[in-house]
Design a protein around this motif. Structure first.
Motif, PDB file in Angstrom:
ATOM      1  N   MET A   1       0.805  -1.223   0.000  1.00 54.82           N
ATOM      2  CA  MET A   1       0.000   0.000   0.000  1.00 54.82           C
ATOM      3  C   MET A   1       0.840   1.275   0.000  1.00 54.82           C
ATOM      4  SD  MET A   1      -3.194  -0.462  -0.308  1.00 54.82           S
ATOM      5  CE  MET A   1      -4.453  -1.718  -0.179  1.00 54.82           C
ATOM      6  N   TRP A   2       2.131   1.147   0.322  1.00 56.83           N
ATOM      7  CA  TRP A   2       2.960   2.343   0.416  1.00 56.83           C
ATOM      8  C   TRP A   2       3.831   2.562  -0.807  1.00 56.83           C
ATOM      9  CZ3 TRP A   2       0.909   5.328   3.720  1.00 56.83           C
ATOM     10  CH2 TRP A   2       0.334   4.821   4.884  1.00 56.83           C
ATOM     11  N   ARG A   3       3.812   1.633  -1.750  1.00 59.21           N
ATOM     12  CA  ARG A   3       4.511   1.832  -3.022  1.00 59.21           C
ATOM     13  C   ARG A   3       3.603   1.360  -4.151  1.00 59.21           C
ATOM     14  NH1 ARG A   3       7.000   4.831  -0.763  1.00 59.21           N
ATOM     15  NH2 ARG A   3       9.241   5.167  -0.601  1.00 59.21           N
ATOM     16  N   ARG A   4       2.947   2.312  -4.770  1.00 59.59           N
ATOM     17  CA  ARG A   4       2.038   2.049  -5.880  1.00 59.59           C
ATOM     18  C   ARG A   4       2.522   2.821  -7.103  1.00 59.59           C
ATOM     19  NH1 ARG A   4      -1.090  -2.365  -5.106  1.00 59.59           N
ATOM     20  NH2 ARG A   4      -2.934  -2.023  -3.816  1.00 59.59           N
ATOM     21  N   GLY A   5       2.090   2.370  -8.284  1.00 57.39           N
ATOM     22  CA  GLY A   5       2.308   3.135  -9.494  1.00 57.39           C
ATOM     23  C   GLY A   5       3.757   3.413  -9.813  1.00 57.39           C
ATOM     24  N   ALA A   6       3.979   4.559 -10.459  1.00 57.06           N
ATOM     25  CA  ALA A   6       5.311   4.928 -10.934  1.00 57.06           C
ATOM     26  C   ALA A   6       5.778   6.217 -10.265  1.00 57.06           C
ATOM     27  CB  ALA A   6       5.290   5.122 -12.448  1.00 57.06           C
ATOM     28  N   ASP A   7       7.098   6.477 -10.378  1.00 61.15           N
ATOM     29  CA  ASP A   7       7.596   7.797 -10.021  1.00 61.15           C
ATOM     30  C   ASP A   7       7.739   8.613 -11.308  1.00 61.15           C
ATOM     31  OD1 ASP A   7       9.950   6.996 -11.279  1.00 61.15           O
ATOM     32  OD2 ASP A   7      11.022   6.606  -9.415  1.00 61.15           O
ATOM     33  N   SER A   8       8.215   9.831 -11.194  1.00 64.30           N
ATOM     34  CA  SER A   8       8.262  10.720 -12.356  1.00 64.30           C
ATOM     35  C   SER A   8       9.257  10.247 -13.417  1.00 64.30           C
ATOM     36  CB  SER A   8       8.614  12.145 -11.920  1.00 64.30           C
ATOM     37  OG  SER A   8       9.854  12.170 -11.227  1.00 64.30           O
ATOM     38  N   ASP A   9      10.176   9.339 -13.024  1.00 61.20           N
ATOM     39  CA  ASP A   9      11.152   8.806 -13.987  1.00 61.20           C
ATOM     40  C   ASP A   9      10.646   7.566 -14.706  1.00 61.20           C
ATOM     41  OD1 ASP A   9      13.131  10.760 -13.485  1.00 61.20           O
ATOM     42  OD2 ASP A   9      13.757   9.694 -11.677  1.00 61.20           O
TER      43      ASP A   9
ATOM     44  N   ASN B   1     -11.677   8.307  11.368  1.00 60.00           N
ATOM     45  CA  ASN B   1     -10.320   8.641  11.789  1.00 60.00           C
ATOM     46  C   ASN B   1      -9.346   7.518  11.456  1.00 60.00           C
ATOM     47  OD1 ASN B   1     -10.750  11.219  13.643  1.00 60.00           O
ATOM     48  ND2 ASN B   1     -12.425   9.788  14.054  1.00 60.00           N
ATOM     49  N   GLY B   2      -9.617   6.836  10.336  1.00 54.92           N
ATOM     50  CA  GLY B   2      -8.828   5.660   9.973  1.00 54.92           C
ATOM     51  C   GLY B   2      -7.349   5.914   9.943  1.00 54.92           C
ATOM     52  N   ARG B   3      -6.932   7.048   9.408  1.00 58.42           N
ATOM     53  CA  ARG B   3      -5.502   7.296   9.251  1.00 58.42           C
ATOM     54  C   ARG B   3      -4.804   7.462  10.596  1.00 58.42           C
ATOM     55  NH1 ARG B   3      -5.146  11.236   3.903  1.00 58.42           N
ATOM     56  NH2 ARG B   3      -6.754  10.169   2.721  1.00 58.42           N
ATOM     57  N   THR B   4      -5.572   7.806  11.647  1.00 55.90           N
ATOM     58  CA  THR B   4      -4.995   7.936  12.978  1.00 55.90           C
ATOM     59  C   THR B   4      -4.460   6.605  13.476  1.00 55.90           C
ATOM     60  OG1 THR B   4      -6.449   9.761  13.567  1.00 55.90           O
ATOM     61  CG2 THR B   4      -5.531   8.490  15.386  1.00 55.90           C
ATOM     62  N   PHE B   5      -5.174   5.514  13.135  1.00 55.66           N
ATOM     63  CA  PHE B   5      -4.831   4.201  13.661  1.00 55.66           C
ATOM     64  C   PHE B   5      -3.771   3.502  12.827  1.00 55.66           C
ATOM     65  CE2 PHE B   5      -9.075   5.151  15.155  1.00 55.66           C
ATOM     66  CZ  PHE B   5      -9.060   4.723  16.473  1.00 55.66           C
ATOM     67  N   CYS B   6      -3.511   3.970  11.622  1.00 59.75           N
ATOM     68  CA  CYS B   6      -2.619   3.253  10.708  1.00 59.75           C
ATOM     69  C   CYS B   6      -1.152   3.461  11.059  1.00 59.75           C
ATOM     70  CB  CYS B   6      -2.859   3.701   9.260  1.00 59.75           C
ATOM     71  SG  CYS B   6      -4.517   3.330   8.677  1.00 59.75           S
ATOM     72  N   ASN B   7      -0.382   2.424  10.779  1.00 60.58           N
ATOM     73  CA  ASN B   7       1.068   2.495  10.930  1.00 60.58           C
ATOM     74  C   ASN B   7       1.628   3.098   9.644  1.00 60.58           C
ATOM     75  OD1 ASN B   7       3.747   0.326  10.432  1.00 60.58           O
ATOM     76  ND2 ASN B   7       3.759   1.873  12.045  1.00 60.58           N
ATOM     77  N   ARG B   8       1.834   4.423   9.648  1.00 60.19           N
ATOM     78  CA  ARG B   8       2.246   5.124   8.444  1.00 60.19           C
ATOM     79  C   ARG B   8       3.757   5.297   8.418  1.00 60.19           C
ATOM     80  NH1 ARG B   8      -2.025   7.329   6.117  1.00 60.19           N
ATOM     81  NH2 ARG B   8      -0.822   8.844   4.934  1.00 60.19           N
ATOM     82  N   PRO B   9       4.379   5.262   7.242  1.00 60.54           N
ATOM     83  CA  PRO B   9       5.827   5.503   7.166  1.00 60.54           C
ATOM     84  C   PRO B   9       6.164   6.903   7.653  1.00 60.54           C
ATOM     85  CG  PRO B   9       4.994   4.609   5.101  1.00 60.54           C
ATOM     86  CD  PRO B   9       3.805   4.996   5.928  1.00 60.54           C
ATOM     87  N   ARG B  10       7.162   7.019   8.525  1.00 60.51           N
ATOM     88  CA  ARG B  10       7.564   8.328   9.021  1.00 60.51           C
ATOM     89  C   ARG B  10       8.619   8.962   8.112  1.00 60.51           C
ATOM     90  NH1 ARG B  10       9.186   7.487  15.067  1.00 60.51           N
ATOM     91  NH2 ARG B  10       9.285   9.759  14.996  1.00 60.51           N
ATOM     92  N   LEU B  11       9.252   8.139   7.264  1.00 60.20           N
ATOM     93  CA  LEU B  11      10.253   8.661   6.333  1.00 60.20           C
ATOM     94  C   LEU B  11       9.648   8.833   4.951  1.00 60.20           C
ATOM     95  CD1 LEU B  11      13.324   6.423   7.252  1.00 60.20           C
ATOM     96  CD2 LEU B  11      12.450   8.460   8.394  1.00 60.20           C
ATOM     97  N   HIS B  12       8.317   8.642   4.838  1.00 60.19           N
ATOM     98  CA  HIS B  12       7.656   8.681   3.535  1.00 60.19           C
ATOM     99  C   HIS B  12       7.851  10.038   2.882  1.00 60.19           C
ATOM    100  CE1 HIS B  12       4.902   7.327   0.507  1.00 60.19           C
ATOM    101  NE2 HIS B  12       4.071   8.326   0.719  1.00 60.19           N
ATOM    102  N   GLN B  13       8.401  10.022   1.677  1.00 57.58           N
ATOM    103  CA  GLN B  13       8.707  11.261   0.974  1.00 57.58           C
ATOM    104  C   GLN B  13       7.647  11.554  -0.077  1.00 57.58           C
ATOM    105  OE1 GLN B  13      11.508  13.182   1.917  1.00 57.58           O
ATOM    106  NE2 GLN B  13      11.162  11.722   3.554  1.00 57.58           N
ATOM    107  N   PRO B  14       7.363  12.828  -0.348  1.00 58.55           N
ATOM    108  CA  PRO B  14       6.414  13.172  -1.410  1.00 58.55           C
ATOM    109  C   PRO B  14       6.902  12.612  -2.738  1.00 58.55           C
ATOM    110  CG  PRO B  14       6.987  15.105  -0.087  1.00 58.55           C
ATOM    111  CD  PRO B  14       7.928  14.019   0.307  1.00 58.55           C
ATOM    112  N   ARG B  15       5.947  12.197  -3.577  1.00 58.96           N
ATOM    113  CA  ARG B  15       6.290  11.662  -4.888  1.00 58.96           C
ATOM    114  C   ARG B  15       6.942  12.743  -5.727  1.00 58.96           C
ATOM    115  NH1 ARG B  15       4.043   7.424  -7.748  1.00 58.96           N
ATOM    116  NH2 ARG B  15       2.277   7.253  -6.350  1.00 58.96           N
ATOM    117  N   ARG B  16       8.092  12.377  -6.359  1.00 61.49           N
ATOM    118  CA  ARG B  16       8.812  13.356  -7.177  1.00 61.49           C
ATOM    119  C   ARG B  16       8.053  13.615  -8.466  1.00 61.49           C
ATOM    120  NH1 ARG B  16      13.715  11.962  -9.184  1.00 61.49           N
ATOM    121  NH2 ARG B  16      13.349   9.762  -9.023  1.00 61.49           N
TER     122      ARG B  16
END
Length: 596
Positions: free
Chosen positions: A231-239, A581-596
């Protein structure tokens, strides 16, 4: 300055690790008369030494056997050395043994941390926790003798000069899992320690066809460019690099001949996400749709450079959220399609449903001309190339796991039968299914392959694996799919955020520096400060339990109807809160960077 390693020197395959209080010393014990590698426990600095340091009652080292150095990772103040402590030989690739990492150890070189400010100590502690998660990384393979990041065709086509290079310099950077961690050792020119590691899968079997012994190997190579969890790596990046990109090579060896056939899988090459929010199937979000054509074009340009012609097989649904992705992908492909690139949509669920996977023969009929035209690698008894593969099939569904694996196994089966007819082993009407032992081994090969790839991306074995394993759907398989779907839901929501952080750290996608701190955990107040998903779930289940009990007692006392309504309302209220408040309970990446 370190001594320059001899490029022709082989990799050390067995070493003794001396753990002194102030340094680690690695001693090659495979018969080579080499210098020892000393690593400082203070700052991770390295040097070659000629003898083991003196031991004393105050300086007693721990000693263990290791089988390779994976690399070194530098955090805020300390460095951390990764070594292989357990390995298992799982087969051979073109005659050379292949090993799987069963256990690795992270050795801290962080004694300097005691002189660091408290804030740095706290940051180091949080980052080093992720390294413990990284120790559990599965599906890591290596060889001391052959470069498993390269397909048989690419190995065969290597020039004489390239074949003399150290394995790490021959490696395909896309599939070199420890590329970032090797940088420190590369800078020190420690070639005999530079062991290329690949993440993926390695399966093989042998079977007899009359008097002929057939050896079949299946290798998966996972790309590191956009690696991560489901769920934390979908699709493509800008490259144009996509999530869950895996190159799969099926190798057949028989009577001195070698045949190799490659397929690839990868997420739909658009800028899209699914934001985890505790729903069973989070909404698909297409990011910057105006960039779709450019990203798709970059992705397929890269595929054409590496593989030649491309047939893109899209297995997603034509309706719902998948339908929007399918439509956008199809529109972009119309602008990219050419003589070299074809797009073929096949609505897997509509055509095959949940049980009629034999209808995949329709898809094969539509792609057969491409497969025959673009062929496969074939080497004769002398190792000479008879012909090469000049194009690949690129398959995707949403996760590129379950539907994709069923489809790829079907195509691989057809191509293996085609190769066996070419060599005169099979008659025109003969198939793998006419040889029960061969058929069973082939199904298990591809089922295990699919499970390995799925576990790395989603955390569970592949769904629909019973069809690949047994050739038909089973009630046990359907029940197992239900359990695995629940496990994916749990892992994706409550575990994969931390796992994604560990992956990003190891791959160098997040560079640690003193000026760049780990984002703090979101502060919560009120009920959110004590709420957790397990607590909320237990309250919901308790509410429904008492609601059911009260409802059964209504015939004895009408007050029970009121109690039943009260308990049910409480359960629904908590469920609504969790949903909102689903996102409150989720284990979200803390180093997650905005998609380039």
């Amino acid at each position: 300055m370190m001594e320059k390693a001899d490029p022709a020197q082989k990799l050390y395959n067995r070493m003794r690790l001396w753990e002194f209080p102030d340094q680690y010393v690695i001693e090659p014990t495979d018969g080579s008369s080499a210098s020892f590698l000393a690593i400082s426990c203070f700052d991770g600095s390295m040097k070659l030494i000629d003898e083991i340091p003196q031991c004393s009652s105050l300086r007693v080292p721990q000693i263990r056997t290791i089988f390779g150095v994976i690399g070194m990772l530098k955090l805020v103040a300390g460095s951390y050395l990764f070594v292989i402590t357990e390995r298992e030989c799982v087969g051979s690739y073109l005659g050379y043994p292949i090993f799987k990492i069963n256990s690795m150890k992270v050795l801290p070189c962080d004694s300097s941390l005691k002189n660091s400010p408290e804030e740095q100590k706290k940051m180091e502690s949080e980052f080093s926790h992720l390294l413990k998660v990284a120790e559990g990384t599965n599906g890591l393979y290596f060889s001391y003798d052959v470069n498993i990041t390269l397909s048989s065709q690419r190995l065969h086509d290597l020039g004489d000069e390239s074949k003399l290079l150290p394995l790490w310099r021959q490696a395909d950077p896309r599939f070199l899992w420890n590329s970032y961690m090797l940088e420190v050792l590369i800078d020190k020119k420690l070639d005999p320690y530079l062991l290329p590691i690949m993440q993926g899968s390695f399966q093989n079997f042998q079977t007899a066809i009359v008097k002929d012994i057939l050896d079949v190997t299946l290798i998966a190579r996972r790309c590191t460019r956009r690696t991560g969890t489901r769920m934390w790596r979908r699709g493509a990046d800008s490259d144009g690099f996509v999530a869950n990109f895996v190159e799969t090579e099926q190798i057949m060896q028989l009577n001195g001949y070698t045949a190799s056939f490659i397929q690839v899988r990868g997420s739909i090459p658009l800028l899209w996400d699914q934001v985890v929010d505790l729903t069973c199937k989070p909404k698909f979000e297409i990011v910057t749709p105006e960039e779709a054509h450019r990203v798709v074009e970059r992705h397929f340009l890269d595929l054409r450079k590496k593989y030649g012609n491309v047939l893109a097989v899209d297995l997603v649904n034509k309706h719902g959220g998948e339908g929007r992705l399918c439509e956008k992908f199809g529109d972009a492909m119309q602008k990219v399609a050419s003589d070299d690139v074809r797009y073929l949509h096949f609505d897997f669920h509509k055509v095959c449903g949940h049980v009629h996977f034999e209808r995949l023969s329709i898809l094969y009929d539509q792609s057969e001309d491409f497969l025959i035209k673009n062929r496969y690698l074939l080497l004769n008894e002398k190792g000479e190339k008879v012909e090469g593969q000049v194009g690949i099939v690129r398959t995707n569904c949403i996760d590129c796991l379950d539907r994709t694996n069923v489809t790829q196994s079907m195509i691989a089966r057809k191509m293996l039968e085609f190769q066996l007819r070419r060599l005169g082993i099979f008659s025109a009407e003969e198939t793998i299914a006419t040889h029960p032992n061969f058929d069973e081994n082939f199904k298990i090969l591809w089922a295990d392959h699919g499970d390995d790839i799925s576990i790395q991306y989603s955390g569970t074995p592949a769904l629909k694996g019973d069809f690949v394993r047994f050739g038909h759907r089973t009630m046990q398989g359907i029940m197992k799919d239900g359990w695995n779907a629940l496990m994916r839901y749990y892992l994706n929501n409550f575990c994969d955020g931390t796992k994604q952080d560990a992956i990003d750290l190891l791959q160098g996608h997040y560079i640690v520096s003193v000026s760049r701190s780990m984002p703090p955990t979101t502060q919560k107040g009120g009920i959110e400060a004590i709420a957790s998903f397990p607590l909320a779930l237990s309250m919901i289940m308790t509410g429904f339990f008492f609601a059911t009990i009260s409802l059964r007692r209504v015939q004895y006392n009408m007050w029970n109807l009121l109690f039943s309504i009260m308990w049910a309302s409480m359960s629904l209220g908590i469920a609504a809160f969790v949903r909102t408040n689903g996102r409150t309970f989720c284990n979200r990446p803390r180093l997650h960077q905005p998609r380039r």
